[in-house]
Design a protein around this motif. Sequence first.
Motif, PDB file in Angstrom:
ATOM      1  N   CYS A 324      45.804  19.525  56.934  1.00 32.59           N
ATOM      2  CA  CYS A 324      45.761  19.835  58.363  1.00 32.59           C
ATOM      3  C   CYS A 324      44.344  20.177  58.808  1.00 32.59           C
ATOM      4  N   ALA A 325      43.621  20.911  57.976  1.00 39.18           N
ATOM      5  CA  ALA A 325      42.213  21.228  58.225  1.00 39.18           C
ATOM      6  C   ALA A 325      41.453  20.914  56.944  1.00 39.18           C
ATOM      7  N   ASP A 326      40.357  20.172  57.064  1.00 40.95           N
ATOM      8  CA  ASP A 326      39.664  19.654  55.881  1.00 40.95           C
ATOM      9  C   ASP A 326      39.328  20.741  54.867  1.00 40.95           C
ATOM     10  N   GLN A 327      38.904  21.909  55.357  1.00 39.14           N
ATOM     11  CA  GLN A 327      38.411  22.951  54.471  1.00 39.14           C
ATOM     12  C   GLN A 327      39.524  23.808  53.872  1.00 39.14           C
ATOM     13  N   SER A 328      40.780  23.555  54.279  1.00 35.99           N
ATOM     14  CA  SER A 328      41.863  24.455  53.879  1.00 35.99           C
ATOM     15  C   SER A 328      42.264  24.317  52.420  1.00 35.99           C
ATOM     16  N   TRP A 329      41.788  23.290  51.706  1.00 35.86           N
ATOM     17  CA  TRP A 329      42.118  23.165  50.287  1.00 35.86           C
ATOM     18  C   TRP A 329      41.730  24.437  49.539  1.00 35.86           C
ATOM     19  N   TYR A 330      40.608  25.038  49.955  1.00 33.80           N
ATOM     20  CA  TYR A 330      40.162  26.273  49.283  1.00 33.80           C
ATOM     21  C   TYR A 330      41.172  27.399  49.483  1.00 33.80           C
ATOM     22  N   LEU A 331      41.748  27.504  50.684  1.00 36.69           N
ATOM     23  CA  LEU A 331      42.735  28.546  50.951  1.00 36.69           C
ATOM     24  C   LEU A 331      43.954  28.376  50.057  1.00 36.69           C
ATOM     25  N   PHE A 332      44.356  27.117  49.827  1.00 36.14           N
ATOM     26  CA  PHE A 332      45.518  26.856  48.972  1.00 36.14           C
ATOM     27  C   PHE A 332      45.234  27.311  47.535  1.00 36.14           C
ATOM     28  N   VAL A 333      44.073  26.929  47.023  1.00 34.10           N
ATOM     29  CA  VAL A 333      43.718  27.282  45.645  1.00 34.10           C
ATOM     30  C   VAL A 333      43.602  28.797  45.501  1.00 34.10           C
ATOM     31  N   ASP A 334      42.939  29.433  46.454  1.00 32.78           N
ATOM     32  CA  ASP A 334      42.741  30.876  46.400  1.00 32.78           C
ATOM     33  C   ASP A 334      44.068  31.619  46.470  1.00 32.78           C
ATOM     34  N   MET A 335      44.952  31.194  47.367  1.00 29.96           N
ATOM     35  CA  MET A 335      46.244  31.849  47.504  1.00 29.96           C
ATOM     36  C   MET A 335      47.083  31.676  46.242  1.00 29.96           C
ATOM     37  N   GLN A 336      47.083  30.488  45.676  1.00 25.05           N
ATOM     38  CA  GLN A 336      47.877  30.242  44.468  1.00 25.05           C
ATOM     39  C   GLN A 336      47.357  31.064  43.286  1.00 25.05           C
ATOM     40  N   LEU A 337      46.051  31.183  43.166  1.00 25.21           N
ATOM     41  CA  LEU A 337      45.485  32.029  42.107  1.00 25.21           C
ATOM     42  C   LEU A 337      45.828  33.491  42.349  1.00 25.21           C
ATOM     43  N   TYR A 338      45.814  33.902  43.599  1.00 23.97           N
ATOM     44  CA  TYR A 338      46.163  35.280  43.932  1.00 23.97           C
ATOM     45  C   TYR A 338      47.618  35.572  43.556  1.00 23.97           C
ATOM     46  N   ILE A 339      48.508  34.611  43.852  1.00 23.60           N
ATOM     47  CA  ILE A 339      49.919  34.792  43.516  1.00 23.60           C
ATOM     48  C   ILE A 339      50.115  34.910  42.006  1.00 23.60           C
ATOM     49  N   LEU A 340      49.334  34.140  41.249  1.00 26.26           N
ATOM     50  CA  LEU A 340      49.453  34.157  39.788  1.00 26.26           C
ATOM     51  C   LEU A 340      48.739  35.336  39.134  1.00 26.26           C
ATOM     52  N   SER A 341      47.863  36.009  39.870  1.00 23.90           N
ATOM     53  CA  SER A 341      47.012  37.046  39.263  1.00 23.90           C
ATOM     54  C   SER A 341      47.772  38.191  38.600  1.00 23.90           C
ATOM     55  N   PRO A 342      48.961  38.630  39.108  1.00 28.78           N
ATOM     56  CA  PRO A 342      49.668  39.705  38.389  1.00 28.78           C
ATOM     57  C   PRO A 342      49.991  39.366  36.942  1.00 28.78           C
ATOM     58  N   LEU A 343      50.112  38.073  36.625  1.00 27.20           N
ATOM     59  CA  LEU A 343      50.357  37.681  35.226  1.00 27.20           C
ATOM     60  C   LEU A 343      49.193  38.063  34.321  1.00 27.20           C
ATOM     61  N   ILE A 344      48.029  38.291  34.914  1.00 33.02           N
ATOM     62  CA  ILE A 344      46.853  38.724  34.156  1.00 33.02           C
ATOM     63  C   ILE A 344      46.604  40.222  34.362  1.00 33.02           C
ATOM     64  N   LEU A 345      46.767  40.689  35.597  1.00 30.08           N
ATOM     65  CA  LEU A 345      46.453  42.086  35.914  1.00 30.08           C
ATOM     66  C   LEU A 345      47.364  43.064  35.174  1.00 30.08           C
ATOM     67  N   ILE A 346      48.654  42.797  35.159  1.00 31.69           N
ATOM     68  CA  ILE A 346      49.602  43.738  34.545  1.00 31.69           C
ATOM     69  C   ILE A 346      49.381  43.866  33.042  1.00 31.69           C
ATOM     70  N   PRO A 347      49.265  42.757  32.283  1.00 32.52           N
ATOM     71  CA  PRO A 347      48.966  42.913  30.845  1.00 32.52           C
ATOM     72  C   PRO A 347      47.647  43.641  30.581  1.00 32.52           C
ATOM     73  N   ILE A 348      46.627  43.388  31.402  1.00 35.89           N
ATOM     74  CA  ILE A 348      45.345  44.080  31.213  1.00 35.89           C
ATOM     75  C   ILE A 348      45.514  45.576  31.429  1.00 35.89           C
ATOM     76  N   ASP A 349      46.337  45.944  32.414  1.00 36.11           N
ATOM     77  CA  ASP A 349      46.561  47.363  32.702  1.00 36.11           C
ATOM     78  C   ASP A 349      47.369  48.041  31.599  1.00 36.11           C
ATOM     79  N   LYS A 350      48.382  47.354  31.077  1.00 37.33           N
ATOM     80  CA  LYS A 350      49.256  47.970  30.065  1.00 37.33           C
ATOM     81  C   LYS A 350      48.657  47.947  28.665  1.00 37.33           C
ATOM     82  N   TRP A 351      47.967  46.865  28.358  1.00 37.76           N
ATOM     83  CA  TRP A 351      47.405  46.725  27.007  1.00 37.76           C
ATOM     84  C   TRP A 351      45.919  46.356  27.103  1.00 37.76           C
ATOM     85  N   PRO A 352      45.056  47.314  27.414  1.00 35.91           N
ATOM     86  CA  PRO A 352      43.630  47.028  27.627  1.00 35.91           C
ATOM     87  C   PRO A 352      42.951  46.351  26.439  1.00 35.91           C
TER      88      PRO A 352
END
Length: 592
Positions: A324-352
């Motif tokens: 829809c907007a040429d530059q929006s591909w970055y928003l998609f990638v950033d949002m998807q990585l943000y959604i997946l980030s708890p899979l990394i954040l939680i293990p790092i917090d529990k088992w440093p």
Amino acid sequence: MMDASSKIQAGIYFGNIADLGSFDECLRIRNEEEKIKGKYCLAKLDIPMLHNGSNDNEETDSHSTYDHKMRWSICVPDGCTAEDVEAHLNSYDQNLNFTLKEDQCQTIESQLKLNSSDWIIIGILIGLACVILLSTIYDIFLHYITKDPVHPLTVAFSWFTNFKKLTQINNNSDVLPCLNGIRVLSMFWIIHSHEILYASESPMINMKEAKEIWLTHIWSLFTLSSSVATDTFLFLSGLLIMYGFLKSRAKKIPFNIPIFHMHRYLRLTPSYAALIILYLTLYMKLGSGPIWETCNQRLQDNCKEFWWTSLLYIQNFVNADRVCADQSWYLFVDMQLYILSPLILIPIDKWPKIAPYLFGSLVAAFTIIPTTVAWYYDIQVISTNRVINDWNKIYYGQVHTRGGPWMIGLVLGYILFQTKHKKIRINKILAAFLWLFTVLAILYIIFGIYPKFDFQYSKLYSIIYIGFHRNVWALGLCWIVFACVHGYGGPVNWFLSLSVFQFLAKITYATYILSEGFQNYNRGILRVPVVFKNFYFLKSFFSTTCFCTVLSIIWVLCFEAPFGIIDGVIIKAVSNIARKENVKREKVKQDT
């Protein structure tokens, strides 16, 4: 009509293959007695000699107006059809090959008019303006009588408070001020590069010079290599996610995944949704010109069909070539990585203790994956959607190929948090060596592939470069940020931490989503071909940057800042509900 039509222009063999005539003069022709009005048509003429030295099989960008065919305008009476005009043009010589379709002709009546949906949006904008005015007046009144608002929502749309927040400078070193300069300079780089890229897709007086001289000059790589600027945004996104998460956990703030995701969606979507609505309705009525619809109609068509995939941030998977907007591909990638980030954040917090192993394996994976993709699809050192079909879907706009810098940003965020209360001592010689290595690595990523037209790179070189260069870029940024935070930045830290960058960084998101629309607008209203010269781009860069800065401030005050306050209210309410539910569960457990 003869005066408004094209004549044989000078410099055809120099690339001046588009004469746009006098568009406005043609459309204003009106003869009441004979009931004749002007009709502007832009025909194509295929001249084989113009193809010399070009790759006829090369795919052109979906929104490019450059295809080695001459453009000639002709002004005719509005009663003539495109077929009539085409037959007339080809009647002069049997060797002529003019082509013309009806959608390449325009009259004053065919210019787009406001429809019902446009008036609805205008009504909503008037309503929004009234809300902003009332909220601002109320806020100013409270300021003079030194009272607090009844509720935060009553001043959410106040330009008075929101502008003060926008221009407020935070001198707390914990906000990592050097990141502001990096963010803003990356945005400037993107704007500059897009100015040149959009000019290359426009009618030019000196197209041959652009292709044979500018494109082979080393300085052109500053534009062609600019995609790493968006890798900088991904790097900063990962860094701030990890750093902010660890800060909140250190304060014993519970980590609620739904709230974490909701906050991000509410943070990004209002401004982006407003842009989509603009493309769907009013945008096409804001301009006109010989190539206006050629340049901009696709924006409205794509938004009409795929607005929902854009608002769900999944369009890099669904119809990735029709964003829809040429530059929006970055928003998609950033949002998807943000959604997946708890899979990394939680293990790092529990088992440093697993942090080094988890980070190492993920960085390695995000290096191997793009390398494998480059090998499988035979991606060259510099490739675009003109060279590779489904470019966004295969490589450019995908999480698995662009996630490396984001992952490295997570690692640096972790390191900065762990070391923020420690005095880091680095030998001056080692620090100087790291600065030298960083500068050389960055310069090589930008300019190191020169001369790309005079030397045939091997497949192995291309695979290694594609697989590693984005992560190497992020590693260079790692040292710059780490050195600035821990006192080894010197004048670099002073410059990147300037107060003006803190202000401009607050409007970077709005500037990013708005700038390409403005550049498309500029290209669409062209009446004459552009001159492909560096000084022209310098002027257009400064004018675009200044205009987009003003527009971004308005956009932030209308959409981003108010909905940021609304987001805070919603998140606070949901958090309170979740907290009460947790208290009830604890009581039930104690009773049982």
